[in-house]
Design a protein around this motif. Structure first.
Motif, short mmCIF file in Angstrom:
data_model
loop_
_atom_site.label_atom_id
_atom_site.label_comp_id
_atom_site.label_asym_id
_atom_site.label_seq_id
_atom_site.Cartn_x
_atom_site.Cartn_y
_atom_site.Cartn_z
N TYR A 189 0.99 -1.01 0.04
CA TYR A 189 -0.01 -0.01 -0.08
C TYR A 189 0.85 1.08 -0.04
N ARG A 190 2.01 1.28 0.82
CA ARG A 190 2.75 2.25 0.88
C ARG A 190 3.52 2.61 -0.53
N LYS A 191 3.90 1.49 -0.98
CA LYS A 191 4.53 1.60 -2.50
C LYS A 191 3.75 2.04 -3.63
N ASN A 211 1.15 3.88 -3.17
CA ASN A 211 0.94 5.16 -3.19
C ASN A 211 2.17 6.18 -3.53
N ILE A 212 3.29 5.80 -3.03
CA ILE A 212 4.43 6.38 -3.44
C ILE A 212 4.61 6.56 -5.01
N ARG A 213 4.25 5.37 -5.61
CA ARG A 213 4.22 5.38 -7.11
C ARG A 213 3.31 6.47 -7.63
N GLN A 214 2.15 6.37 -7.16
CA GLN A 214 1.14 7.09 -7.81
C GLN A 214 1.35 8.57 -7.69
N ILE A 215 1.49 9.07 -6.30
CA ILE A 215 1.67 10.36 -5.82
C ILE A 215 2.84 10.97 -6.63
N SER A 216 3.93 10.13 -6.68
CA SER A 216 5.33 10.79 -6.99
C SER A 216 4.92 10.95 -8.74
N GLN A 217 4.58 9.99 -9.27
CA GLN A 217 4.09 10.21 -10.76
C GLN A 217 3.25 11.44 -10.99
N GLY A 260 7.95 8.00 3.48
CA GLY A 260 9.17 7.76 3.78
C GLY A 260 9.90 7.76 2.29
N SER A 261 9.67 8.47 1.41
CA SER A 261 10.33 8.67 0.21
C SER A 261 11.05 10.07 0.17
N ILE A 291 -7.81 3.53 -3.00
CA ILE A 291 -6.73 4.50 -3.45
C ILE A 291 -7.48 5.10 -4.81
N LYS A 292 -7.72 4.33 -5.75
CA LYS A 292 -8.69 4.68 -6.74
C LYS A 292 -10.28 4.35 -6.53
#
Ligand code: BYC
Length: 314
Positions: A30-32, A34-40, A90-91, A216-217
């Protein structure tokens, strides 16, 4: 507490519409995600400043220039809220930006198309921000708290962006024959890439199932794309222009517009870095980052100096 207990508490929060906050336990995936989608998403905002930034010095009037500057600044701001939201997972910002600049991270395919005429500024506002806003209104209810809260403000600003784009096209659509032709040409070029913004078809979308389960979606790629087509197919009537799709037709049974097949080869080609402007966009970002190094260094030096001064005075 056992991992099963933690997972149970997490799932109950999701089921009961309670937001997940940075310090809550969450599954690593879940963390990963979100990091992927939010950073993109953050990268898309920042790279999204480039096609429009290109037209600030050539806007046809002072009013249009002021509006465009405000819009591009808003996009920079959206990038910053989103990087901050991703940092709570945490990124680090440096890491995310390095991934963008090296070409490792994705950003929206749409920003790899060139903005050739002034009408493109209208088409980007109306179609690109229009597509973005449909997706982002849903994200105001996404399950990760900092992302959902960032989206509330972003959506207010996007709504202004879309209206200014429509209004700019409306003026052109009532102008000279050359202005009308420029308006139609911009719509022709931006229509299909705008549909691609929603991502691959649901059957090809690798992340959708899990992201829907985690809330998330909230809507799938195809659901949002259909909603967009239905909205634009009506709005274009006000402009007196045409969408470049012979298959676009109201389907009374489905109560939706049918539309033609998207060129998915083109989409994946752009996502893989081979679109018309991918290289240009990354080069512009890297150049801006290198040229801004002295600002970052000065800010760090100033913070250090202030810290020493405070320590000496204490
Ligand atoms: N472009 O499993 P899927 C704006 C990737 S900017 C490139 O469906 P997901 C604005 C996807 O990442 C608006 N790549 O993915 C700014 C995945 O690859 P990875 C930007 C795409 O995440 C300035 C793979 O394809 N909005 O508003 O469930 C001026 C499979 O896809 C694209 C956001 O970022 C694409 N179009 O769903 C004007 C909104 N589509 O990561 C306007 C937040 C898919 O597994 N993001 N891919 O390697 C989202 O809502 C979702 O990430 C998406 C994709 C709906 C975009």
């Amino acid at each position: 507490m056992s991992i099963q207990d933690l997972e149970k508490i997490f799932q109950e929060k999701i089921d009961n519409e309670i937001k997940i906050e940075p310090k809550d336990w969450m599954p690593e995936a879940y963390r990963k995600t979100n990091i992927r989608q939010i950073s993109q998403h953050a990268h898309s905002e920042v790279v999204g400043m480039l096609p429009e930034g290109n037209w600030i010095s050539r806007a046809p009037s002072l009013k249009r220039k002021a509006i465009l500057i405000a819009k591009v600044q808003d996009e920079g701001g959206h990038g910053l809220y989103l990087y901050s939201a991703a940092e709570t997972l945490g990124s680090s910002r440096d890491e995310m930006i390095a991934d963008l600049h090296s070409g490792k991270a994705k950003y929206s395919s749409i920003f790899n198309y060139p903005s050739l005429t002034w009408a493109d500024m209208g088409a980007i506002g109306w179609l690109v921000d229009g597509a973005a806003i449909l997706n982002q209104v849903m994200l105001c209810r996404t399950s990760y708290g900092p992302y959902a809260r960032a989206m509330v403000r972003i959506c207010k600003e996007e709504s202004f962006h879309q209206r200014q784009g429509f209004e700019a096209l409306l003026v052109l659509s009532k102008g000279t024959d050359a202005q009308k032709a420029m308006c139609q040409d911009a719509i022709n070029r931006w229509w299909w890439p705008s549909l691609m913004m929603f991502g691959p078809k649901d059957s090809e979308s690798t992340n959708s199932d899990q992201s829907m389960k985690w809330k998330i979606k909230r809507k799938t790629n195809d659901e949002l794309r259909q909603q967009f087509v239905d909205m634009i197919a009506e709005q274009i009537k006000v402009l007196g222009m045409k969408l470049p799709d012979d298959k676009l037709q109201w389907n009374e049974e489905r109560k939706h517009y049918d539309f033609g097949e998207i060129n998915w080869d083109e989409f994946w080609n752009v996502v893989k870095g081979n679109g018309p402007c991918n290289k240009q966009r990354l080069a512009a970002r890297n150049k801006a980052h290198d040229e801004g190094a002295w600002v970052r260094e000065a800010a760090i030096a100033y913070a250090e100096k202030s810290k020493h001064k405070k320590q000496a005075a204490a």
